[in-house]
Design a protein around this motif. Structure first.
Motif, PDB file in Angstrom:
ATOM      1  N   ASN A  71     -51.293  35.914 -28.984  1.00 58.32           N
ATOM      2  CA  ASN A  71     -51.545  36.451 -27.762  1.00 58.32           C
ATOM      3  C   ASN A  71     -51.721  35.837 -26.558  1.00 58.32           C
ATOM      4  O   ASN A  71     -51.916  36.285 -25.387  1.00 58.32           O
ATOM      5  CB  ASN A  71     -53.025  37.247 -28.134  1.00 58.32           C
ATOM      6  N   HIS A  72     -51.412  34.543 -26.532  1.00 57.85           N
ATOM      7  CA  HIS A  72     -52.068  33.787 -25.130  1.00 57.85           C
ATOM      8  C   HIS A  72     -50.885  32.507 -25.133  1.00 57.85           C
ATOM      9  O   HIS A  72     -51.254  31.384 -24.965  1.00 57.85           O
ATOM     10  CB  HIS A  72     -53.346  33.019 -25.307  1.00 57.85           C
ATOM     11  N   ILE A  73     -49.634  32.868 -25.664  1.00 59.23           N
ATOM     12  CA  ILE A  73     -48.451  31.869 -25.385  1.00 59.23           C
ATOM     13  C   ILE A  73     -48.578  31.308 -24.107  1.00 59.23           C
ATOM     14  O   ILE A  73     -48.375  30.166 -24.129  1.00 59.23           O
ATOM     15  CB  ILE A  73     -47.198  32.644 -26.024  1.00 59.23           C
ATOM     16  N   ASP A  74     -48.585  31.827 -23.031  1.00 60.76           N
ATOM     17  CA  ASP A  74     -48.426  31.051 -21.918  1.00 60.76           C
ATOM     18  C   ASP A  74     -49.500  30.450 -21.390  1.00 60.76           C
ATOM     19  O   ASP A  74     -49.292  29.219 -20.922  1.00 60.76           O
ATOM     20  CB  ASP A  74     -48.243  32.403 -20.678  1.00 60.76           C
ATOM     21  N   GLU A  75     -50.609  30.851 -21.800  1.00 65.43           N
ATOM     22  CA  GLU A  75     -51.911  29.934 -21.413  1.00 65.43           C
ATOM     23  C   GLU A  75     -51.868  28.807 -22.117  1.00 65.43           C
ATOM     24  O   GLU A  75     -52.315  27.733 -21.951  1.00 65.43           O
ATOM     25  CB  GLU A  75     -53.130  30.524 -21.496  1.00 65.43           C
ATOM     26  N   ILE A  76     -51.492  28.806 -23.378  1.00 63.28           N
ATOM     27  CA  ILE A  76     -51.360  27.692 -24.346  1.00 63.28           C
ATOM     28  C   ILE A  76     -50.467  26.645 -23.731  1.00 63.28           C
ATOM     29  O   ILE A  76     -50.556  25.487 -23.746  1.00 63.28           O
ATOM     30  CB  ILE A  76     -51.230  28.204 -25.832  1.00 63.28           C
ATOM     31  N   GLU A  77     -49.322  27.152 -23.480  1.00 67.14           N
ATOM     32  CA  GLU A  77     -48.091  26.425 -23.006  1.00 67.14           C
ATOM     33  C   GLU A  77     -48.666  25.489 -21.852  1.00 67.14           C
ATOM     34  O   GLU A  77     -48.081  24.315 -21.481  1.00 67.14           O
ATOM     35  CB  GLU A  77     -46.823  27.052 -22.661  1.00 67.14           C
ATOM     36  N   LYS A  78     -49.215  26.321 -21.000  1.00 69.04           N
ATOM     37  CA  LYS A  78     -49.655  25.687 -19.688  1.00 69.04           C
ATOM     38  C   LYS A  78     -50.574  24.403 -19.766  1.00 69.04           C
ATOM     39  O   LYS A  78     -50.481  23.311 -19.324  1.00 69.04           O
ATOM     40  CB  LYS A  78     -50.378  26.623 -18.765  1.00 69.04           C
ATOM     41  N   ILE A  79     -51.652  24.513 -20.837  1.00 69.40           N
ATOM     42  CA  ILE A  79     -52.381  23.534 -21.427  1.00 69.40           C
ATOM     43  C   ILE A  79     -51.694  22.487 -21.664  1.00 69.40           C
ATOM     44  O   ILE A  79     -51.925  21.113 -21.525  1.00 69.40           O
ATOM     45  CB  ILE A  79     -53.476  24.050 -22.231  1.00 69.40           C
ATOM     46  N   LYS A  80     -50.586  22.582 -22.630  1.00 67.88           N
ATOM     47  CA  LYS A  80     -49.871  21.591 -23.235  1.00 67.88           C
ATOM     48  C   LYS A  80     -48.992  20.865 -21.921  1.00 67.88           C
ATOM     49  O   LYS A  80     -48.853  19.446 -22.112  1.00 67.88           O
ATOM     50  CB  LYS A  80     -48.918  22.204 -24.264  1.00 67.88           C
ATOM     51  N   TRP A  81     -48.512  21.658 -21.241  1.00 69.24           N
ATOM     52  CA  TRP A  81     -47.968  20.967 -19.999  1.00 69.24           C
ATOM     53  C   TRP A  81     -48.627  20.208 -19.183  1.00 69.24           C
ATOM     54  O   TRP A  81     -48.192  19.164 -18.824  1.00 69.24           O
ATOM     55  CB  TRP A  81     -47.235  22.431 -19.222  1.00 69.24           C
ATOM     56  N   GLN A  82     -49.730  20.677 -18.979  1.00 68.82           N
ATOM     57  CA  GLN A  82     -50.453  19.673 -18.112  1.00 68.82           C
ATOM     58  C   GLN A  82     -50.909  18.167 -18.693  1.00 68.82           C
ATOM     59  O   GLN A  82     -50.813  17.258 -18.051  1.00 68.82           O
ATOM     60  CB  GLN A  82     -52.005  20.399 -17.915  1.00 68.82           C
ATOM     61  N   GLN A  83     -51.059  18.383 -20.270  1.00 65.31           N
ATOM     62  CA  GLN A  83     -51.002  17.199 -20.896  1.00 65.31           C
ATOM     63  C   GLN A  83     -49.961  16.327 -20.803  1.00 65.31           C
ATOM     64  O   GLN A  83     -50.017  14.995 -20.630  1.00 65.31           O
ATOM     65  CB  GLN A  83     -51.494  17.262 -22.208  1.00 65.31           C
ATOM     66  N   PHE A  84     -48.568  16.974 -20.863  1.00 63.59           N
ATOM     67  CA  PHE A  84     -47.373  16.421 -20.990  1.00 63.59           C
ATOM     68  C   PHE A  84     -47.345  15.840 -19.417  1.00 63.59           C
ATOM     69  O   PHE A  84     -46.797  14.614 -19.121  1.00 63.59           O
ATOM     70  CB  PHE A  84     -46.310  17.455 -20.952  1.00 63.59           C
ATOM     71  N   ILE A  85     -47.585  16.374 -18.286  1.00 59.54           N
ATOM     72  CA  ILE A  85     -47.606  16.002 -16.881  1.00 59.54           C
ATOM     73  C   ILE A  85     -48.603  14.772 -16.655  1.00 59.54           C
ATOM     74  O   ILE A  85     -47.801  13.624 -16.198  1.00 59.54           O
ATOM     75  CB  ILE A  85     -47.683  16.792 -15.961  1.00 59.54           C
ATOM     76  N   PHE A  86     -49.749  14.633 -17.262  1.00 58.46           N
ATOM     77  CA  PHE A  86     -50.457  13.559 -16.997  1.00 58.46           C
ATOM     78  C   PHE A  86     -49.811  12.371 -17.932  1.00 58.46           C
ATOM     79  O   PHE A  86     -49.804  11.199 -17.489  1.00 58.46           O
ATOM     80  CB  PHE A  86     -51.884  13.802 -17.777  1.00 58.46           C
ATOM     81  N   ASN A  87     -49.565  12.559 -19.026  1.00 59.35           N
ATOM     82  CA  ASN A  87     -48.855  11.642 -19.857  1.00 59.35           C
ATOM     83  C   ASN A  87     -47.672  10.858 -19.330  1.00 59.35           C
ATOM     84  O   ASN A  87     -47.467   9.715 -19.090  1.00 59.35           O
ATOM     85  CB  ASN A  87     -48.526  12.168 -21.570  1.00 59.35           C
ATOM     86  N   ARG A  88     -46.651  11.805 -18.613  1.00 59.80           N
ATOM     87  CA  ARG A  88     -45.514  11.264 -18.175  1.00 59.80           C
ATOM     88  C   ARG A  88     -45.919  10.461 -16.937  1.00 59.80           C
ATOM     89  O   ARG A  88     -45.550   9.312 -16.856  1.00 59.80           O
ATOM     90  CB  ARG A  88     -44.805  12.564 -17.600  1.00 59.80           C
ATOM     91  N   GLN A  89     -46.791  11.015 -16.085  1.00 58.74           N
ATOM     92  CA  GLN A  89     -47.289  10.029 -14.855  1.00 58.74           C
ATOM     93  C   GLN A  89     -47.893   9.047 -15.194  1.00 58.74           C
ATOM     94  O   GLN A  89     -47.497   7.881 -14.402  1.00 58.74           O
ATOM     95  CB  GLN A  89     -48.048  10.936 -13.923  1.00 58.74           C
ATOM     96  N   TRP A  90     -48.835   8.701 -16.151  1.00 58.31           N
ATOM     97  CA  TRP A  90     -49.586   7.667 -16.443  1.00 58.31           C
ATOM     98  C   TRP A  90     -48.603   6.604 -17.157  1.00 58.31           C
ATOM     99  O   TRP A  90     -48.792   5.449 -16.616  1.00 58.31           O
ATOM    100  CB  TRP A  90     -50.738   7.947 -17.668  1.00 58.31           C
ATOM    101  N   LEU A  91     -47.680   7.102 -17.820  1.00 60.38           N
ATOM    102  CA  LEU A  91     -46.736   6.171 -18.407  1.00 60.38           C
ATOM    103  C   LEU A  91     -45.859   5.468 -17.420  1.00 60.38           C
ATOM    104  O   LEU A  91     -45.406   4.174 -17.417  1.00 60.38           O
ATOM    105  CB  LEU A  91     -46.064   6.780 -19.699  1.00 60.38           C
TER     106      LEU A  91
END
Length: 391
Positions: A71-91
């Motif tokens: 029921n919350h596919i988009d919201e969950i993907e957004k949270i995962k994407w934020q972690q992805f962006i942080f990880n990408r920029q930090w590395l």
């Protein structure tokens, strides 16, 4: 900004970026799925702690979590994407630092907050009762500075349960951190040998007790998974022989803090220069200390200043030269690594202190300004590094 970034990503992302995101989600699913669900539920229930959620979520009923995910596919993907962006920029930042010969030192807290995705997703590895309430909490016993001790309030690990899984949760946690950092400081290292366990219903740490930690049994596993053992043992406070034995067996550098060196025990203090060892990190002060100027003004007693004068042979010590004197002491140490907070290089006072232990107000708020960045004494740093063979 993250909201805008997410919308832009959905509209304009490249196939390469999409594949990178998918690979991140796949590789990190062991924690990322639970983290995303936790964040979603925190928002849905107005930031209430997870033990206040409806039972189907509190006890992680699979059917309820599956329905929530659908029921919350988009919201969950957004949270995962934020972690992805942080990880990408930090590395990317870490690669840039490493290219310049700069290593990144991380810090691993020993305990985990009760209201966290980690505890919600792994209740079996913590001392919780059948209602998932904490049985015992962590802290440290009463001492000279705190007559009630310190009741930190995080849950205690169920080390027997962790051992059954060959400490897999700890291994994965450290593996993840060593992707982000080159070297990892193990906070509250003494708890690996023995930890202070306080009944959860107690309001202070007075009625706690020492409990034997996982010690060598855990570090055998860590040494197999991390042969280089890129760790620093935070061995400050009331440290007994088993703590030193554990650190020495695995050749872990400890910490020497000069603000602790000049008291009545100056001749025998483990923090004084003549007792430093090569396999150690020397600090003027850590993130838990005052700045050197703040220490001189407010924390150092007459005995400390008197001993500092005797030890250095400098008769006139004042606010103008205290920083340089202490930095010189640190650089002249035989410790392999010296860490000087920027606040001390800049001669900042107690207002620039990073953290005051056992308090909650105004901590972790200091930030370096652009003017201070320009004022960093790079030439002075280079001179000291060259003079003391640290270039």
């Amino acid at each position: 900004m993250l909201d805008i970034g997410w919308e832009n990503y959905k509209l304009t992302h490249t196939e390469l970026m999409e594949n990178e995101f998918k690979n991140f989600c796949k590789n990190e699913d062991w924690w990322l799925i639970d983290f995303a669900l936790y964040c979603l539920l925190k928002k849905q229930y107005h930031q209430d702690a997870w033990n206040k959620w409806p039972d189907e979520y509190k006890y992680r009923e699979p059917k309820a979590l599956d329905e929530l995910s659908r029921n919350h596919i988009d919201e969950i993907e957004k949270i995962k994407w934020q972690q992805f962006i942080f990880n990408r920029q930090w590395l990317a930042l870490k690669r840039y630092c490493n290219h310049l010969g700069i290593k990144v030192l991380g810090d691993l807290p020993f305990y985990i907050s009760y209201d966290s995705a980690d505890v919600w997703a792994n209740p079996d590895i913590f001392e919780l009762d059948s209602s998932l309430n904490m049985i015992n909490v962590c802290g440290v016993p009463p001492d000279y500075f705190n007559e009630d001790g310190q009741r930190w309030g995080m849950p205690i690990y169920d080390w027997d349960k962790l051992k059954q899984n060959n400490y897999n949760w700890w291994v994965k946690r450290i593996q993840k951190n060593l992707i982000w950092y080159d070297v990892l400081r193990l906070d509250h290292f003494r708890a690996f040998a023995a930890y202070w366990s306080i009944p959860a219903e107690e309001s202070t740490a007075r009625n706690g007790k020492w409990v034997k930690g996982p010690g060598d049994d855990l570090f055998k596993v860590l040494s197999l998974n991390f042969p280089d053992m890129p760790f620093v043992a935070e061995d400050l406070g009331e440290i007994d022989e088993p703590v030193h034995t554990l650190a020495n067996k695995y050749h872990l550098p400890g910490m020497k803090v000069l603000q602790f060196a000049f008291g009545e025990d100056v001749a025998d203090s483990p923090h004084i220069n003549h007792h430093h060892s090569q396999n150690s990190f020397a600090y003027t002060g850590t993130h838990d200390n005052n700045t050197i100027l703040g220490w001189y003004r407010h924390d150092a007693d007459k005995t400390s200043i008197k001993n500092l004068k005797k030890y250095t042979g400098i008769k006139k010590i004042n606010e103008n030269n205290i920083g340089n004197i202490m930095i010189r002491q640190a650089f002249s140490s035989v410790s392999d690594t010296v860490i000087i907070p920027l606040q001390d290089w800049l001669g900042l006072d107690e207002k620039a202190r990073m953290n005051t232990p056992a308090t909650e107000a105004d901590n972790w708020t200091w930030q370096l300004t652009s003017d201070q960045m320009i004022a960093i004494p790079y030439k002075h740093m280079r001179k000291f590094a060259t003079l003391f063979g640290r270039a």
